[in-house]
Write a protein that holds these residues in place. Sequence first.
Motif, PDB file in Angstrom:
ATOM      1  N   TRP A 232      45.993  10.262  16.276  1.00 17.80           N
ATOM      2  CA  TRP A 232      46.191  10.240  17.720  1.00 17.80           C
ATOM      3  C   TRP A 232      46.109  11.677  18.225  1.00 17.80           C
ATOM      4  O   TRP A 232      46.824  12.553  17.753  1.00 17.80           O
ATOM      5  N   ILE A 233      45.221  11.929  19.176  1.00 13.60           N
ATOM      6  CA  ILE A 233      45.038  13.269  19.730  1.00 13.60           C
ATOM      7  C   ILE A 233      45.829  13.375  21.031  1.00 13.60           C
ATOM      8  O   ILE A 233      45.589  12.632  21.984  1.00 13.60           O
ATOM      9  N   MET A 234      46.782  14.294  21.052  1.00 17.11           N
ATOM     10  CA  MET A 234      47.635  14.487  22.225  1.00 17.11           C
ATOM     11  C   MET A 234      47.356  15.844  22.851  1.00 17.11           C
ATOM     12  O   MET A 234      47.215  16.849  22.141  1.00 17.11           O
ATOM     13  N   PRO A 235      47.272  15.909  24.169  1.00 12.78           N
ATOM     14  CA  PRO A 235      47.083  17.212  24.823  1.00 12.78           C
ATOM     15  C   PRO A 235      48.361  18.039  24.736  1.00 12.78           C
ATOM     16  O   PRO A 235      49.455  17.500  24.570  1.00 12.78           O
ATOM     17  N   LYS A 236      48.229  19.336  24.855  1.00 15.32           N
ATOM     18  CA  LYS A 236      49.413  20.190  24.869  1.00 15.32           C
ATOM     19  C   LYS A 236      50.137  20.128  26.214  1.00 15.32           C
ATOM     20  O   LYS A 236      51.328  20.451  26.290  1.00 15.32           O
ATOM     21  N   TYR A 237      49.408  19.729  27.254  1.00 22.01           N
ATOM     22  CA  TYR A 237      50.003  19.614  28.583  1.00 22.01           C
ATOM     23  C   TYR A 237      49.751  18.219  29.148  1.00 22.01           C
ATOM     24  O   TYR A 237      48.654  17.668  28.996  1.00 22.01           O
ATOM     25  N   ILE A 238      50.749  17.667  29.783  1.00 24.41           N
ATOM     26  CA  ILE A 238      50.612  16.430  30.545  1.00 24.41           C
ATOM     27  C   ILE A 238      51.138  16.703  31.948  1.00 24.41           C
ATOM     28  O   ILE A 238      52.308  17.054  32.123  1.00 24.41           O
ATOM     29  N   VAL A 288      51.389   5.236  17.022  1.00 25.99           N
ATOM     30  CA  VAL A 288      51.524   6.682  17.137  1.00 25.99           C
ATOM     31  C   VAL A 288      52.781   7.191  16.444  1.00 25.99           C
ATOM     32  O   VAL A 288      52.811   8.318  15.933  1.00 25.99           O
ATOM     33  N   TRP A 289      53.835   6.375  16.387  1.00 24.72           N
ATOM     34  CA  TRP A 289      55.080   6.827  15.777  1.00 24.72           C
ATOM     35  C   TRP A 289      55.061   6.740  14.255  1.00 24.72           C
ATOM     36  O   TRP A 289      56.002   7.176  13.588  1.00 24.72           O
ATOM     37  N   ARG A 290      53.986   6.181  13.679  1.00 18.89           N
ATOM     38  CA  ARG A 290      53.912   6.048  12.223  1.00 18.89           C
ATOM     39  C   ARG A 290      53.227   7.235  11.553  1.00 18.89           C
ATOM     40  O   ARG A 290      53.061   7.256  10.336  1.00 18.89           O
ATOM     41  N   GLU A 291      52.830   8.222  12.318  1.00 18.54           N
ATOM     42  CA  GLU A 291      52.170   9.391  11.755  1.00 18.54           C
ATOM     43  C   GLU A 291      52.245  10.532  12.766  1.00 18.54           C
ATOM     44  O   GLU A 291      52.395  10.303  13.961  1.00 18.54           O
ATOM     45  N   HIS A 292      52.140  11.753  12.267  1.00 23.37           N
ATOM     46  CA  HIS A 292      52.119  12.905  13.172  1.00 23.37           C
ATOM     47  C   HIS A 292      50.883  12.860  14.055  1.00 23.37           C
ATOM     48  O   HIS A 292      49.763  12.697  13.565  1.00 23.37           O
ATOM     49  N   ALA A 293      51.078  13.017  15.342  1.00 27.13           N
ATOM     50  CA  ALA A 293      49.937  13.172  16.237  1.00 27.13           C
ATOM     51  C   ALA A 293      49.378  14.586  16.089  1.00 27.13           C
ATOM     52  O   ALA A 293      50.055  15.495  15.608  1.00 27.13           O
ATOM     53  N   THR A 294      48.126  14.772  16.491  1.00 28.13           N
ATOM     54  CA  THR A 294      47.496  16.093  16.494  1.00 28.13           C
ATOM     55  C   THR A 294      47.455  16.610  17.920  1.00 28.13           C
ATOM     56  O   THR A 294      46.964  15.924  18.815  1.00 28.13           O
ATOM     57  N   LEU A 295      47.993  17.824  18.128  1.00 28.82           N
ATOM     58  CA  LEU A 295      48.032  18.404  19.468  1.00 28.82           C
ATOM     59  C   LEU A 295      46.843  19.327  19.679  1.00 28.82           C
ATOM     60  O   LEU A 295      46.625  20.260  18.901  1.00 28.82           O
TER      61      LEU A 295
END
Length: 458
Positions: A232-238, A288-295
């Motif tokens: 899961w790719i998460m932005p650093k800013y929301i 998403v909670w089953r693994e570290h997301a990538t920021l």
Amino acid sequence: MSNFIYSLDKAMKEIMKNPSNSSSHLDQLPVCIIGAGSSGVTAAKSLKEKGVAFECFEIGSNIGGMWRYENDNGLSSAYRSLHIDTSRNNLGYSDYPIPDHYPDFLSHFEVLDYLEEYAEHFGVRPHIRFNSRVDKVEQESDGNWRVTLASGESKRFRAVIVANGHLWDPRWADFKGDFEGEQTHSHHYRTADPFKGKNVLVVGIGNSAVDVAVDLCKSAASTLLSTRRSAWIMPKYIMGIPTDRWSTLFSRRLRLPTRVSRTLVRWLAFMVTGDQARFGVPRPKHAVWREHATLSQELLPFCGHGWIRVKPNIKVLDGTHVIFEDGSREPVDVIIHATGYRASFPFLDRTVFEVADGQVELYRRMVAPSRPGLYMLGLVQPIGPTIPLVEIQARWLASVLAGDTVLPGEREMKNEIRAHQAEISRRYVGSARYTLEVDYRSYAKQLFGDIANGRAAA
């Protein structure tokens, strides 16, 4: 001599405060701390505050560990463009907040500045012996520990705190076939310059893999990112706010479970970036909670620009090309393995302690039950910030070593370890990869509870 004077001075002050405790410090050997990175300096600070005599050995010539770029200890994995993934408000030690003049996300240079300021503020530096490599740590028949340095010097301690970090011994992927180009590990990556004009394949999709791919893609001839399960790719800013502050809002202020808070953040991120599959980054099959997301703020846009292309797992290396599991074949000059690290302790015999086969035998993720006096600090991979969590670990250890918190028996400790391992297996995808995983909120609550009660729970 300064360490001796410090230890004696602290002991005398304790005697003056409470004469009944006069033997608690004077008749005990000191504690050894190995490493002066972000874990070692907070351990030193915590022991100093508790009046526990200690010596800290650092292989390099200065503090900072991995955060000292091109550290002369030869162990730093920091690359020139590295910025931490935890925002400023959540990153620092609790009693020494990071000043507001720092940016939201600190570079490794700025993290190092902060660590140096912390060590100076709490008077830690004079108690660290630099250029002192620990070669061997052995438990003696009386239960104390002998620490031998590369210089040949040997000293006895009542306990050893291992704080040498676990992001320095590269783990390499193993693929079938032969490759005629260059292979390296992200541990050795510093800048994009050596890869200009080359076809580069980065293996992995964690934070380091994505950082490296983003860093070099504009000057490389082509940049590929290979992944088995995607992430899961998460932005650093929301909405202009660092993403981890949204997590803090949900988990700490609203007290929502980690699963719920991480799912909510994922949906907020979706509103900002849309479906990551549209950019060529497959959606993981797991929650998403089953693994570290990538920021990463850049990965999806860079994929959209065609600077980075995401490929499945490697099937076989084929000379100057790489064949992937989808059958595609691509020319590759350099493979960069961003495939993680082994938790290594070269000064400890494997019969004493090791992390192997996805298992680590540590009560409260710190205490070796069958090796009294051996403690591992910072050997965790938290959901949440690492530095403030290691500070809590250090305070817990200082409380134990000062005699203020009593540990349970070996049997009870092993029961706790088994329960934790079972939870990791249930919760995370590919649980061996998450051997060192902890949930910040629940783990911190355990440690604070132990300190408050004066007794660690079974």
